[in-house]
Design a protein around this motif. Sequence first.
Motif, PDB file in Angstrom:
ATOM      1  N   UNK A  28       5.526  11.376 -15.965  1.00  0.00           N
ATOM      2  CA  UNK A  28       4.404  10.999 -15.114  1.00  0.00           C
ATOM      3  C   UNK A  28       3.877   9.597 -15.398  1.00  0.00           C
ATOM      4  N   UNK A  29       4.584   8.879 -16.178  1.00  0.00           N
ATOM      5  CA  UNK A  29       4.200   7.491 -16.363  1.00  0.00           C
ATOM      6  C   UNK A  29       3.380   7.245 -17.604  1.00  0.00           C
ATOM      7  N   UNK A  55       4.415  10.393  -6.325  1.00  0.00           N
ATOM      8  CA  UNK A  55       5.510  10.745  -7.222  1.00  0.00           C
ATOM      9  C   UNK A  55       4.950  11.181  -8.580  1.00  0.00           C
ATOM     10  N   UNK A  56       3.962  10.486  -9.028  1.00  0.00           N
ATOM     11  CA  UNK A  56       3.365  10.814 -10.322  1.00  0.00           C
ATOM     12  C   UNK A  56       2.719  12.207 -10.280  1.00  0.00           C
ATOM     13  N   UNK A  80       3.906   1.507  -1.084  1.00  0.00           N
ATOM     14  CA  UNK A  80       4.550   1.575  -2.391  1.00  0.00           C
ATOM     15  C   UNK A  80       3.599   2.190  -3.428  1.00  0.00           C
ATOM     16  N   UNK A  81       2.375   1.769  -3.391  1.00  0.00           N
ATOM     17  CA  UNK A  81       1.375   2.273  -4.340  1.00  0.00           C
ATOM     18  C   UNK A  81       1.157   3.773  -4.143  1.00  0.00           C
ATOM     19  N   UNK A  94       5.163  14.812 -10.650  1.00  0.00           N
ATOM     20  CA  UNK A  94       5.781  14.900 -11.977  1.00  0.00           C
ATOM     21  C   UNK A  94       4.761  15.158 -13.078  1.00  0.00           C
ATOM     22  N   UNK A 143       0.831  -1.202   0.000  1.00  0.00           N
ATOM     23  CA  UNK A 143       0.000   0.000   0.000  1.00  0.00           C
ATOM     24  C   UNK A 143       0.872   1.261   0.000  1.00  0.00           C
ATOM     25  N   UNK A 181       4.166   5.840  -5.305  1.00  0.00           N
ATOM     26  CA  UNK A 181       4.230   6.034  -6.754  1.00  0.00           C
ATOM     27  C   UNK A 181       3.160   7.019  -7.222  1.00  0.00           C
ATOM     28  N   UNK A 182       1.997   6.932  -6.602  1.00  0.00           N
ATOM     29  CA  UNK A 182       0.944   7.900  -6.961  1.00  0.00           C
ATOM     30  C   UNK A 182       1.392   9.327  -6.657  1.00  0.00           C
TER      31      UNK A 182
END
Lengths: 181, 342
Positions: A178-179, A168-169, A161-162, A172, A159, A165-166
Amino acid sequence: MDEAQLIGRAKVGDRAAAAALCEMHWRTVYVLMYSRVGDRSEAEDLTQDAFSRLWASFGRFEGRTIGPYLRTIALNLSRNRRRDQGRHPLEPLPDAPPADPGPTVEQVVETAETRRELMAALGQLAPEQREVLTLRLMDGRSVAEVSDIMRRTPEAVRALQYRALQRLRRLLLHSDLAGEG
Amino acid sequence: MAPEERLSEAIDRLLAGEEQAGRDLSREEERLLALARRLRSAQADFWPVDEAAFQRRLLAGFELQPRVRWRRAFAAGAAAAAVVAALLLGQPGTDSGPTVALLLPPKAAARTPATPTFHATAHRSGAQAAASFVAAAPMQTTAGPGAPLKTSTTYSTAAVVQVPARPLQAKDLGFGLVALRFPAPQALRGGLLHATSLSGRHYEVAAALVQAPKGSGVAVLQTSGLPGGWYRLPMDAGEAALFVPSSSLVARRSGWISVQSDEPGMPFAVRFTATRTEAALPIGETWQVKLVGTDGAEAPLWSSVRTVRGRRALVLVFNPTPAGTRSLHFLVTGQERLLDVP
């Protein structure tokens, strides 16, 4: 040779055993430090400080693994560093393109810019988010290992980690990092 | 399966090198995985540049343990000091006082010139330079690891003490060791010290990490090798100085600064004068810097902020610039620029 045996050998001055312990643990300490300071140079310095403290008190250490002890030292150091930083604020210097430009200057600069942007965004995450991403993606640790290191359940690690990343996105979103690709 | 679990499994596949790591993911999860992939590919910007060198740094404290034990014994009393002095210096009964252990790379020890000169300056944290000494002495030209070196030390008060010193367990440690003893315990207490050799063309040593345990009055100075050797300081020209008018140089208290000559194998001295506010450069502030040779080898150094000729300066390295060198290839945490030596 297991870690307890390495500790025993290192205590009597076996450099190879100390080197093996170092090899076993430095990445975890470094990742933790990086997750706290968000800067490679400072993470290196703090990791070195952590090991210096470990060795200084090594004669009194009685555990069978140095991981938790090192982590405690590292966390204390990062707290001290935060306090010191309050007294003497630091201002990061910009990174620069690699000395050897490689294929074309434009490509190198673009890559460097991309990485810089990414690392800068990583630096804006909460320490735990940074730690989970660096342990997983930089150090290549499994969820079980991260769970053990961070003392969280595997579900909590996933969780975290998810969410990391969200976040972080979101940081960015203005860039092509942004992926989307 | 929850999105967190799906993404985590995809990351596992990514870490395993599977090309189809992102199969069966939602659009959002795919984006996050793409970001994870970017992060993974940015590893080079994450880990220390030279992991082997970095691990050696981490082991330095372990290698200094004999000296740590020695320090404790030393603090316990004169008798113990004599015993330990015998162990460290090979000469029991030498006078008391703090000892600075200067670790030299074996190659340097083996190539030490006949008459090297050490110059060291001690600083207390938060204070101006507290002490300095110059150690000038004949050394054996063929001194290798384990061979004795003779050094005499001149303290800043002009008191002179004879300091026997020798490399210790150089093969085991990967370093040679020169122990310099000088009578200024209060000057080093809790402080930092940096030292350089001012002569000796083949002397590949620079001061690096200093450990000054509180109250012990003893500092341990660890050094690592420099490529290219040292060059005699042109005394008439004074120390080579580089005044950098960039505020970015002084914005950081700690971190690595890489310095490199544009001429092969030429380490040099630089001196930065800050244009930043004084608050950004408190006297006694210490910096860790790194000298980078043209072959990529690095030597970590300590430096500190001092007042130089009435101006606040960050003194980085004392190694002199060879006469005639006009430009230096200068890297500040990777930022390259060419600057002229004033």
